[in-house]
Design an enzyme around this catalytic site. Structure first.
Site, mmCIF file in Angstrom:
data_model
loop_
_atom_site.group_PDB
_atom_site.id
_atom_site.type_symbol
_atom_site.label_atom_id
_atom_site.label_comp_id
_atom_site.label_asym_id
_atom_site.label_seq_id
_atom_site.Cartn_x
_atom_site.Cartn_y
_atom_site.Cartn_z
ATOM 1 C CB CYS A 109 -0.964 -0.029 1.178
ATOM 2 S SG CYS A 109 -0.236 -0.544 2.754
HETATM 3 N N1 NAP Z 1 -4.329 -4.133 4.984
HETATM 4 C C1 NAP Z 1 -3.813 -3.458 3.977
HETATM 5 O O1 NAP Z 1 -4.024 -2.232 3.836
HETATM 6 C C2 NAP Z 1 -2.936 -4.157 2.962
HETATM 7 C C3 NAP Z 1 -2.572 -3.441 1.809
HETATM 8 C C4 NAP Z 1 -1.741 -4.076 0.865
HETATM 9 C C5 NAP Z 1 -1.316 -5.372 1.095
HETATM 10 N N2 NAP Z 1 -1.675 -6.033 2.223
HETATM 11 C C6 NAP Z 1 -1.210 -7.399 2.395
HETATM 12 O O2 NAP Z 1 -2.287 -8.278 2.077
HETATM 13 C C7 NAP Z 1 -2.227 -9.443 2.898
HETATM 14 C C8 NAP Z 1 -3.543 -9.556 3.680
HETATM 15 O O3 NAP Z 1 -3.673 -8.385 4.458
HETATM 16 P P1 NAP Z 1 -4.918 -8.106 5.406
HETATM 17 O O4 NAP Z 1 -4.755 -6.727 5.925
HETATM 18 O O5 NAP Z 1 -6.169 -8.491 4.704
HETATM 19 O O6 NAP Z 1 -4.597 -9.152 6.579
HETATM 20 P P2 NAP Z 1 -5.537 -9.658 7.762
HETATM 21 O O7 NAP Z 1 -6.666 -8.701 7.916
HETATM 22 O O8 NAP Z 1 -4.667 -9.906 8.916
HETATM 23 O O9 NAP Z 1 -6.116 -11.056 7.199
HETATM 24 C C9 NAP Z 1 -5.276 -12.154 6.912
HETATM 25 C C10 NAP Z 1 -6.078 -13.343 6.404
HETATM 26 O O10 NAP Z 1 -5.208 -14.450 6.299
HETATM 27 C C11 NAP Z 1 -5.629 -15.516 7.191
HETATM 28 N N3 NAP Z 1 -4.434 -15.975 7.912
HETATM 29 C C12 NAP Z 1 -3.848 -15.402 8.989
HETATM 30 N N4 NAP Z 1 -2.718 -16.057 9.329
HETATM 31 C C13 NAP Z 1 -2.586 -17.071 8.441
HETATM 32 C C14 NAP Z 1 -1.600 -18.088 8.244
HETATM 33 N N5 NAP Z 1 -0.531 -18.197 9.024
HETATM 34 N N6 NAP Z 1 -1.776 -18.961 7.220
HETATM 35 C C15 NAP Z 1 -2.820 -18.847 6.393
HETATM 36 N N7 NAP Z 1 -3.785 -17.899 6.542
HETATM 37 C C16 NAP Z 1 -3.658 -17.019 7.542
HETATM 38 C C17 NAP Z 1 -6.671 -14.909 8.091
HETATM 39 O O11 NAP Z 1 -7.789 -15.756 8.326
HETATM 40 P P3 NAP Z 1 -7.839 -17.101 9.115
HETATM 41 O O12 NAP Z 1 -6.867 -16.932 10.259
HETATM 42 O O13 NAP Z 1 -9.250 -17.211 9.557
HETATM 43 O O14 NAP Z 1 -7.461 -18.146 8.142
HETATM 44 C C18 NAP Z 1 -7.236 -13.749 7.294
HETATM 45 O O15 NAP Z 1 -8.297 -14.173 6.454
HETATM 46 C C19 NAP Z 1 -1.009 -9.267 3.834
HETATM 47 O O16 NAP Z 1 0.082 -9.934 3.301
HETATM 48 C C20 NAP Z 1 -0.787 -7.748 3.811
HETATM 49 O O17 NAP Z 1 0.531 -7.394 4.071
HETATM 50 C C21 NAP Z 1 -2.495 -5.452 3.155
#
Ligand code: NAP
Length: 337
Positions: free
Chosen positions: A146
């Site tokens: 981001c």
């Molecule tokens: N938030 C942002 O603004 C943003 C922007 C750009 C990129 N990103 C990237 O996009 C990705 C997702 O971000 P997010 O903000 O959506 O994260 P998040 O809100 O923490 O959600 C992570 C998801 O992955 C699952 N998860 C967690 N730990 C896991 C593991 N060890 N193995 C497999 N699944 C797991 C979780 O669900 P369950 O535990 O229920 O399976 C949840 O559905 C990250 O890599 C982040 O760096 C985020």
């Protein structure tokens, strides 16, 4: 119809994908995964109206999809990406696992051995404004971070024009959803509310690695100081960038504006503000736009570029769908306007 699967549907970017797909006329969601909510619906995991059933990651029917979106933490994406590619579908990974071309740099910034270094050279950095033609041909997209989306789009015209050889100072502020959904002390309401906190300032934040990778591909001499801040709002990123311009090159605000306007005039999601206006979170939040404002400080010949995006849309899920549209030959803006 494009048949998609969402890994990590219960996270902030996964939920945002579901929202974008609900408006997309050419997408059918074949599965959505979450280990902790397997057997439940997305509306059980988050207050929303999507009754999409959730299954465990390992139960995903990979033979039913054309493309998988991996909205998983870094480190977790790599193995699922391999499985999806082996099954013959394409991958758009929202994590950092495929953004860096060099596994040693990945280890330095993320502290992990890369499980599939052979895929790093196949992956295309999914910033359409820089890599549109490669994205169209790719089977594996590394969706940008981001902060890097706001910074690279804000600086690319100046890098390309060779406008500076100095270190660029980047001061960024992000809403709290940028940290994901898992609660920690630093994103606790009491720590964040009515506060503004710098963190990982200087040259240590993980996103510095991908920003400089893209920067150095255009201008090997350029470098950044990157100071991110946590802002007490739910979403949005504003990056303010201070660029010392070459004295001999005759820069002024009109010339800067012309450079940015010419660079982005055909881009559907780039907006350059008129003179005297400054980019704010409100310009870009809840949209796939990146909004840029340009200011020239004549006394010291510096450009101040402000760039705003919604971290969950242009900074993540919207950009991921923009990439999907390109990969499957659809109108790039489909589902995003
Ligand atoms: N938030 C942002 O603004 C943003 C922007 C750009 C990129 N990103 C990237 O996009 C990705 C997702 O971000 P997010 O903000 O959506 O994260 P998040 O809100 O923490 O959600 C992570 C998801 O992955 C699952 N998860 C967690 N730990 C896991 C593991 N060890 N193995 C497999 N699944 C797991 C979780 O669900 P369950 O535990 O229920 O399976 C949840 O559905 C990250 O890599 C982040 O760096 C985020």
């Amino acid at each position: 119809m494009i048949r998609v699967g969402i890994y990590g549907a219960t996270g902030y970017t996964g939920i945002e994908l579901a929202k974008v797909f609900a408006r997309h006329p050419q997408v059918e969601i074949k599965f959505a995964t979450s280990d902790s909510y397997a057997g439940k619906k997305l509306s059980d995991a988050f207050p929303c109206h999507f009754d999409i059933p959730l299954i465990a990651h390992d139960a995903a029917p990979l033979n039913e999809i054309d493309v998988a979106f991996l909205a998983l933490p870094h480190g977790a994406s790599t193995d699922y990406a391999k499985r999806v590619l082996d099954a013959g579908a394409r991958v758009i990974d929202l994590s950092a696992d495929f953004r860096l071309h060099d596994a040693a740099v990945y280890k330095k910034f993320y502290g992990l051995e890369h499980h599939a270094p052979e895929l790093l050279l196949q992956a295309v950095y999914g910033l359409p404004e820089l890599h549109r033609e490669q994205i169209k041909q790719s089977k594996l997209i590394a969706n940008p971070g981001c902060y890097p989306t706001s910074v690279i789009l804000g600086l690319a015209p100046l890098w390309r024009a060779n406008a500076t050889n100095d270190t660029i100072i980047v001061d960024s502020k992000s809403g709290v959803s940028g940290a994901g959904r898992k609660p920690t002390q630093t994103v606790h309401f009491v720590e964040v509310n009515e506060n503004l906190s710098p963190y990982n300032i200087g040259r240590v934040h993980r996103h510095l690695s991908e920003m400089e990778q893209e920067l150095k591909a255009v201008n090997p001499k350029a470098s950044l100081i990157f100071s991110p801040h946590l802002l007490p709002v739910s979403r949005g990123i504003l990056s303010t960038m201070y660029v010392r311009l070459g004295d001999a090159d005759g820069w002024d605000e009109n010339r800067l504006r012309q450079l940015y306007t010419e660079t982005y005039c055909h881009e559907p999601f780039m907006r350059i503000l008129p003179s005297g206006q400054f980019a704010t979170l409100t310009h870009s939040n809840y949209t796939n736009y990146c909004t840029i404002s340009i200011h020239h400080v004549a006394e010291v010949n510096q450009a101040i570029i402000c760039s705003s995006i919604d971290n969950l849309i242009k900074g993540a899920s919207g950009q991921a769908v923009q990439n999907m549209n390109l990969m499957f030959g659809l109108d790039e803006t489909m589902g995003l306007l």
